[in-house]
Scaffold this motif. Structure first.
Motif, PDB file in Angstrom:
ATOM      1  N   ASP A  60       0.830  -1.206   0.000  1.00 37.66           N
ATOM      2  CA  ASP A  60       0.000   0.000   0.000  1.00 37.66           C
ATOM      3  C   ASP A  60       0.866   1.258   0.000  1.00 37.66           C
ATOM      4  O   ASP A  60       1.660   1.484   0.922  1.00 37.66           O
ATOM      5  CB  ASP A  60      -0.911  -0.008   1.233  1.00 37.66           C
ATOM      6  CG  ASP A  60      -1.852   1.178   1.276  1.00 37.66           C
ATOM      7  OD1 ASP A  60      -2.152   1.726   0.201  1.00 37.66           O
ATOM      8  OD2 ASP A  60      -2.283   1.550   2.384  1.00 37.66           O
ATOM      9  N   LYS A  62       1.194   5.266   0.466  1.00 37.71           N
ATOM     10  CA  LYS A  62       0.471   6.177   1.359  1.00 37.71           C
ATOM     11  C   LYS A  62       0.895   7.628   1.086  1.00 37.71           C
ATOM     12  O   LYS A  62       1.574   8.263   1.893  1.00 37.71           O
ATOM     13  CB  LYS A  62       0.731   5.804   2.817  1.00 37.71           C
ATOM     14  CG  LYS A  62       0.188   4.413   3.173  1.00 37.71           C
ATOM     15  CD  LYS A  62       0.434   4.066   4.640  1.00 37.71           C
ATOM     16  CE  LYS A  62      -0.126   2.689   4.964  1.00 37.71           C
ATOM     17  NZ  LYS A  62       0.086   2.298   6.380  1.00 37.71           N
ATOM     18  N   SER A 143     -11.755  -3.027   2.305  1.00 36.32           N
ATOM     19  CA  SER A 143     -10.356  -2.705   2.595  1.00 36.32           C
ATOM     20  C   SER A 143      -9.628  -2.220   1.349  1.00 36.32           C
ATOM     21  O   SER A 143      -8.751  -1.347   1.430  1.00 36.32           O
ATOM     22  CB  SER A 143      -9.645  -3.922   3.199  1.00 36.32           C
ATOM     23  OG  SER A 143      -9.476  -4.956   2.236  1.00 36.32           O
ATOM     24  N   GLU A 146     -10.767   1.369   0.702  1.00 40.34           N
ATOM     25  CA  GLU A 146     -10.201   2.264   1.722  1.00 40.34           C
ATOM     26  C   GLU A 146      -8.759   2.647   1.414  1.00 40.34           C
ATOM     27  O   GLU A 146      -8.307   3.732   1.786  1.00 40.34           O
ATOM     28  CB  GLU A 146     -10.271   1.595   3.092  1.00 40.34           C
ATOM     29  CG  GLU A 146     -11.667   1.538   3.688  1.00 40.34           C
ATOM     30  CD  GLU A 146     -11.709   0.784   5.004  1.00 40.34           C
ATOM     31  OE1 GLU A 146     -12.610   1.052   5.816  1.00 40.34           O
ATOM     32  OE2 GLU A 146     -10.843  -0.099   5.208  1.00 40.34           O
ATOM     33  N   ARG A 147      -8.025   1.778   0.723  1.00 44.40           N
ATOM     34  CA  ARG A 147      -6.622   2.044   0.409  1.00 44.40           C
ATOM     35  C   ARG A 147      -6.444   2.826  -0.892  1.00 44.40           C
ATOM     36  O   ARG A 147      -5.318   3.180  -1.251  1.00 44.40           O
ATOM     37  CB  ARG A 147      -5.840   0.732   0.307  1.00 44.40           C
ATOM     38  CG  ARG A 147      -5.774  -0.078   1.599  1.00 44.40           C
ATOM     39  CD  ARG A 147      -4.693  -1.144   1.505  1.00 44.40           C
ATOM     40  NE  ARG A 147      -4.819  -2.003   0.333  1.00 44.40           N
ATOM     41  CZ  ARG A 147      -5.496  -3.140   0.291  1.00 44.40           C
ATOM     42  NH1 ARG A 147      -6.146  -3.545   1.379  1.00 44.40           N
ATOM     43  NH2 ARG A 147      -5.541  -3.868  -0.812  1.00 44.40           N
TER      44      ARG A 147
END
Length: 368
Positions: A60, A62, A143, A146-147
């Motif tokens: 992921d 960020k 999930s 959300e990422r």
């Protein structure tokens, strides 16, 4: 099935809304988006609820959240490269700074993965095909959304999106990432159709402009004001794709008239139509039109110029009557831009339309 009583605001009694359409509008992915081409690769993960396709790095990324929101309304047909670049850059993807793109859909496969993964600043593309209602509450699906650093809704059937995703964790999560993290969002064709605060739901099949103008309460003209109604800068707004190629200006005017008749103030009701191969990129409060090299498409921003009063006739089984609709037409010309709040154009072309006995009239013989 979503709570049908929530549709009553837009003018149909509840018992009619319980009817199930015999035919749904199915727009093929290949027609809805020119770069939406299946790779032939099997899903990375397949369950009864969803299929998941990953291209690129599973870790992921960020990046820092953008300072403002970006929404892209893509008009179907050939995808607009620059509109995707705008979303990727807005999310922080450029050069060695990488972001993760998530595509959600209810049919099709991984058609966008290779196309988007080849763009600068993209670390991964994840496509989730939500096969049924339960998939929209699946924790794995949530999930992934959300990422997302960029979120895109593919073409398909907007009634499937509204019917299967309303009042689910998917809808709540989309709203959350938009409002709390300013994740750029876009949609093409049916994906565009569900981004406005008001949507043409296509619950009972599509409708043509002549049929909509002839009867604004035709059973097929179903509007929904409950799904993704909080997308920034699209409050009290309905959007439609394939505008010129499918002759949809008449039905877009009818949608706008219905919105006013069914409860939205004439001052607030707005509509946006987008040609194929064209995209509206709303960055903060400013909208620009994008198209690929050589593209001639346009976007159309509609509203009532003044209180229509008694000159607005919107009744069942009665041809529509509208005295005046103001249209701002924008292209990708360097000076063309649109300020969403207030509703003001710079550059572009302005003109008026009107409807008499269910017939749309515009400049000359062409309402575009």
């Amino acid at each position: 099935m979503k709570n049908q009583s929530r549709h009553a605001w837009l003018g149909w009694p509840g018992h009619l809304l319980l009817m199930v359409a015999a035919v749904f509008v199915l727009v093929s992915a290949a027609h809805a988006a020119g770069n939406d081409k299946k790779s032939g690769n099997p899903p990375t993960l397949s369950t009864s609820d969803f299929d998941y396709y990953l291209t690129g790095n599973a870790a992921d990324q960020k990046p820092r959240a953008p300072d403002s929101q970006m929404t892209v309304l893509m008009g179907g047909g050939l995808d607009v490269d620059q509109a995707f670049v705008d979303m990727i850059r807005k999310a922080g993807g450029h050069g060695s700074d990488k972001i993760d793109v998530v595509v959600i859909r209810a049919s099709g496969e991984d058609g966008y993965n290779d196309y988007l993964f080849a763009m600068d600043g993209v670390d991964s593309v994840e496509t989730v095909v939500i096969k049924k209602h339960s998939g929209a509450d699946n924790p794995k699906v949530i999930s992934i959304i959300e990422r997302a650093d960029v979120l895109f809704i593919a073409g398909g059937d907007q009634w499937t999106y509204i019917n299967q995703w309303s009042d689910t964790a998917v809808e709540r999560t989309i709203k959350s990432v938009l409002l709390a993290k300013n994740v750029p969002i876009g949609g093409t064709s049916a994906g565009l159709a569900v981004l406005g605060a008001v949507d043409f739901s296509a619950q009972h099949d599509t409708i043509t402009s002549p049929d909509a103008l002839n009867n604004p309460y035709d059973l097929r003209l179903m509007l929904d004001n409950t799904f993704l109604e909080t997308v920034p800068k699209l409050q009290n707004t309905i959007a439609d794709a394939h505008l010129v190629s499918r002759d949809r200006m008449g039905r877009l005017v009818t949608f706008l008239a219905r919105m006013v008749k069914d409860g939205i103030s004439w001052r607030d009701a707005r509509a946006i139509g987008v040609d194929e191969g064209t995209a509206v990129v709303i960055d903060g409060a400013i909208a620009n039109v994008r198209s690929n090299a050589g593209g001639t498409g346009a976007a159309y921003f509609l509203k009532f110029p003044q209180d229509p009063g008694t000159s607005l006739v919107v009744e069942p089984r009665t041809p529509l009557e509208v005295s005046s609709i103001h249209v701002d037409k924008l292209t990708n010309a360097p000076r063309d831009r649109f300020q969403m709040d207030p509703w003001v154009m710079t550059g572009g072309t302005s003109y008026s339309l009107y409807v008499q006995r269910g017939v749309l009239y515009g400049p000359g013989s062409n309402p575009y």
